[in-house]
Scaffold this active site. Structure first.
Site, PDB file in Angstrom:
ATOM      1  N   GLY A  81      51.180  -5.448  69.973  1.00 37.23           N
ATOM      2  CA  GLY A  81      51.654  -6.665  70.630  1.00 37.23           C
ATOM      3  C   GLY A  81      51.497  -7.865  69.712  1.00 37.23           C
ATOM      4  O   GLY A  81      52.361  -8.740  69.657  1.00 37.23           O
ATOM      5  N   ASN A 162      46.640 -12.686  80.574  1.00 38.85           N
ATOM      6  CA  ASN A 162      45.729 -11.546  80.495  1.00 38.85           C
ATOM      7  C   ASN A 162      44.423 -11.759  81.252  1.00 38.85           C
ATOM      8  O   ASN A 162      43.824 -10.818  81.741  1.00 38.85           O
ATOM      9  CB  ASN A 162      45.435 -11.202  79.034  1.00 38.85           C
ATOM     10  CG  ASN A 162      45.266 -12.423  78.153  1.00 38.85           C
ATOM     11  OD1 ASN A 162      46.112 -13.316  78.143  1.00 38.85           O
ATOM     12  ND2 ASN A 162      44.183 -12.485  77.418  1.00 38.85           N
ATOM     13  N   GLN A 190      51.107  -7.995  79.091  1.00 40.91           N
ATOM     14  CA  GLN A 190      50.327  -7.657  80.289  1.00 40.91           C
ATOM     15  C   GLN A 190      51.190  -7.274  81.485  1.00 40.91           C
ATOM     16  O   GLN A 190      50.694  -6.653  82.421  1.00 40.91           O
ATOM     17  CB  GLN A 190      49.433  -8.843  80.683  1.00 40.91           C
ATOM     18  CG  GLN A 190      48.260  -9.054  79.752  1.00 40.91           C
ATOM     19  CD  GLN A 190      47.217  -7.933  79.824  1.00 40.91           C
ATOM     20  OE1 GLN A 190      47.199  -7.123  80.756  1.00 40.91           O
ATOM     21  NE2 GLN A 190      46.341  -7.884  78.839  1.00 40.91           N
ATOM     22  N   HIS A 212      49.263  -0.121  74.529  1.00 43.54           N
ATOM     23  CA  HIS A 212      47.965   0.255  75.068  1.00 43.54           C
ATOM     24  C   HIS A 212      47.591  -0.460  76.364  1.00 43.54           C
ATOM     25  O   HIS A 212      46.500  -0.274  76.889  1.00 43.54           O
ATOM     26  CB  HIS A 212      46.863   0.116  74.014  1.00 43.54           C
ATOM     27  CG  HIS A 212      46.450  -1.282  73.686  1.00 43.54           C
ATOM     28  ND1 HIS A 212      45.273  -1.833  74.145  1.00 43.54           N
ATOM     29  CD2 HIS A 212      47.025  -2.236  72.929  1.00 43.54           C
ATOM     30  CE1 HIS A 212      45.160  -3.065  73.661  1.00 43.54           C
ATOM     31  NE2 HIS A 212      46.202  -3.324  72.932  1.00 43.54           N
ATOM     32  N   THR A 248      58.267   3.602  57.373  1.00 44.66           N
ATOM     33  CA  THR A 248      58.598   4.868  58.040  1.00 44.66           C
ATOM     34  C   THR A 248      58.036   4.837  59.454  1.00 44.66           C
ATOM     35  O   THR A 248      56.873   4.474  59.670  1.00 44.66           O
ATOM     36  CB  THR A 248      58.020   6.054  57.241  1.00 44.66           C
ATOM     37  OG1 THR A 248      58.603   6.008  55.938  1.00 44.66           O
ATOM     38  CG2 THR A 248      58.333   7.379  57.895  1.00 44.66           C
ATOM     39  N   CYS A 335      40.010  -9.442  73.766  1.00 46.59           N
ATOM     40  CA  CYS A 335      40.338  -9.728  72.367  1.00 46.59           C
ATOM     41  C   CYS A 335      39.437 -10.802  71.791  1.00 46.59           C
ATOM     42  O   CYS A 335      39.311 -10.908  70.590  1.00 46.59           O
ATOM     43  CB  CYS A 335      41.789 -10.164  72.235  1.00 46.59           C
ATOM     44  SG  CYS A 335      42.936  -8.947  72.850  1.00 46.59           S
TER      45      CYS A 335
HETATM   46  C1  LIG Z   1      48.925 -11.211  76.533  1.00 47.71           C
HETATM   47  C2  LIG Z   1      48.638 -10.390  75.323  1.00 47.71           C
HETATM   48  N1  LIG Z   1      49.396 -10.517  74.234  1.00 47.71           N
HETATM   49  C3  LIG Z   1      49.178  -9.824  73.121  1.00 47.71           C
HETATM   50  C4  LIG Z   1      48.145  -8.917  73.051  1.00 47.71           C
HETATM   51  C5  LIG Z   1      47.909  -8.193  71.762  1.00 47.71           C
HETATM   52  O1  LIG Z   1      48.339  -6.885  71.803  1.00 47.71           O
HETATM   53  P1  LIG Z   1      47.746  -5.847  70.746  1.00 47.71           P
HETATM   54  O2  LIG Z   1      46.323  -5.591  71.151  1.00 47.71           O
HETATM   55  O3  LIG Z   1      48.630  -4.647  70.879  1.00 47.71           O
HETATM   56  O4  LIG Z   1      47.869  -6.485  69.411  1.00 47.71           O
HETATM   57  C6  LIG Z   1      47.310  -8.739  74.156  1.00 47.71           C
HETATM   58  C7  LIG Z   1      46.148  -7.809  74.093  1.00 47.71           C
HETATM   59  O5  LIG Z   1      45.082  -8.110  74.556  1.00 47.71           O
HETATM   60  C8  LIG Z   1      47.570  -9.486  75.326  1.00 47.71           C
HETATM   61  O6  LIG Z   1      46.802  -9.366  76.407  1.00 47.71           O
END
Ligand SMILES: Cc1ncc(COP(=O)(O)O)c(C=O)c1O
Length: 391
Positions: A81, A162, A190, A212, A248, A335
């Site tokens: 993401g 999130n 999300q 994920h 790839t 995160c």
């Molecule tokens: C709103 C949002 N955007 C982007 C991401 C980032 O995605 P990734 O963990 O696949 O980089 C997250 C992950 O926590 C998210 O909650």
């Protein structure tokens, strides 16, 4: 459902952190397995091995596109993401280099969006308008209109937050952007798989997906790109992904994302999010009945059906969860956990440090059961009363 927390601990914990990540669904793993074993070909190879891998990538592209209501060639596979957010934001900024220098975004975005915008500000002199949110975490589309300038090149506002789950009025925001002929990106990391997400209903030009959060593995994502959107690639090479992302293809993970999108479509059709919503509300009711003063963070209705963010009165969310090892949950975005300052999202919503520090995010999944939520409520309430009783 509880999951064995891994080799370091034999204890099973009730997993209520699906906004951080989801387990890989069994059907997703099964779909991936042959591509980790004998179907190992390079999709660019001309022989049979290549053809099998190429077919698998294109079938997965069709599955992602079907979930989002778009044409297959609107989907670009990425590694996360975060990468999709970066490709959307830096890609538009570079694609329109010299034609503008202003981006509109919001204060509650994921760091992948805010970080990409800040990078453009620092390195290329872009100007940012970072819009505020109201007490529910909602962006006002009229603020987007007021922020429009002759140099605006992009509007980027997330679909669902999130931390609190608030669903933003993206169709209205994108409508404003369209009036001004400005590209609109939404980070739907999300929301995809939890609520219907249709790129035409949302009217966006760019939309971020990550595997994920919807029962595919970590390390796979996609970006929807509406035909005609001016976007530069960030990774140059042999022209993969319509020239927008060289490398790839990660065939097994792409197959996993496709299978997860097909599963999500089935679950949405079967009304599974409604069942999750009922369990989420049951959890909320159980906590509220025993913890008067419990405050809901996020919009009461316009919210992801799986997300419950509540502040326990006179409690610190981090220590409450530390005292409740039988529940795996978060206090803010996973995160950026490990930080002790109050969540920037809750602060942006206007809450004082006490309410923000008292917050706990409980995010349910499709495998969460009524027994899980009842046990989680009992455990959290027991921990919160212990803390209040101790001197
Ligand atoms: C709103 C949002 N955007 C982007 C991401 C980032 O995605 P990734 O963990 O696949 O980089 C997250 C992950 O926590 C998210 O909650």
């Amino acid at each position: 459902m509880s999951h064995d927390a891994g080799p370091s601990t034999a204890d099973a914990a009730i997993y209520l952190d699906h906004n951080a990540t989801t387990p890989i669904a069994p059907e997703v793993l099964e779909a991936m397995r042959p591509y980790l074993q004998d179907r190992f070909g390079n999709p660019s190879s001309a022989h049979r091995y290549g053809a099998v891998a190429h077919r698998a990538v294109e079938d997965a592209r069709a599955q992602v596109a079907a979930l989002l209501g778009c044409e297959h060639d609107g989907i670009v596979f990425t590694a996360s993401g975060s990468e999709s957010d970066n490709l959307a934001i830096k890609g538009v900024a570079l694609g329109l280099l010299g034609e503008g220098d202003h981006i509109i975004t919001s204060t509650i975005e994921h760091p992948a969006v805010l970080g990409a915008c800040r990078y453009l500000e620092r390195r290329l002199g872009y100007r940012l308008t970072i819009l505020p949110v109201d007490g529910f975490g909602m962006v006002d589309p009229e603020d987007v209109r007021r922020a429009m300038e002759p140099g605006t090149v992009l509007v980027s506002v997330m679909h669902a937050n999130n931390e609190v789950g608030t669903i933003e009025p993206i169709a209205d925001i994108a409508g404003v952007a369209r009036e001004y002929r400005i590209a609109c990106h939404t980070d739907a990391a999300q929301s995809v798989g939890k609520v219907p997400v249709d790129v035409d209903e949302l009217d966006v030009d760019l939309l971020t997906v990550t595997g994920h959060k919807l029962y595919a593995p970590k390390g796979i994502g996609a970006l929807y790109v509406r035909p005609g959107t001016r976007l530069d690639s960030l990774i140059h090479g042999a022209g993969h992904e319509h020239g927008l992302r060289a490398g790839t293809e990660n065939v097994p993970y792409i197959v996993g994302l496709g299978a997860a999108c097909a599963l999500a479509a089935e679950r949405l059709r079967a009304g599974a999010p409604e069942q999750v919503r009922r369990l989420r509300d049951r959890l909320h009711a159980a906590l509220r009945s025993t913890a008067p003063g419990l405050a809901l963070n996020g919009h009461p209705q316009k919210r992801l059906p799986n997300t419950l963010n509540v502040s326990f009165p006179d409690q610190d969310g981090e220590s409450l969860l530390a005292r409740t090892p039988s529940v795996a949950a978060a206090t803010g975005s996973a995160c950026h956990s490990g930080r002790t300052e109050p969540s920037s999202v809750l602060t942006a919503m206007g809450f004082d440090a006490q309410r923000a520090l008292g917050a706990v995010r409980l995010s349910l999944g499709y495998d969460t059961t009524a027994a899980d939520v009842d046990m989680a409520a009992t455990a959290l309430l027991a921990s919160s009363s212990t803390a209040l009783a101790s001197p």
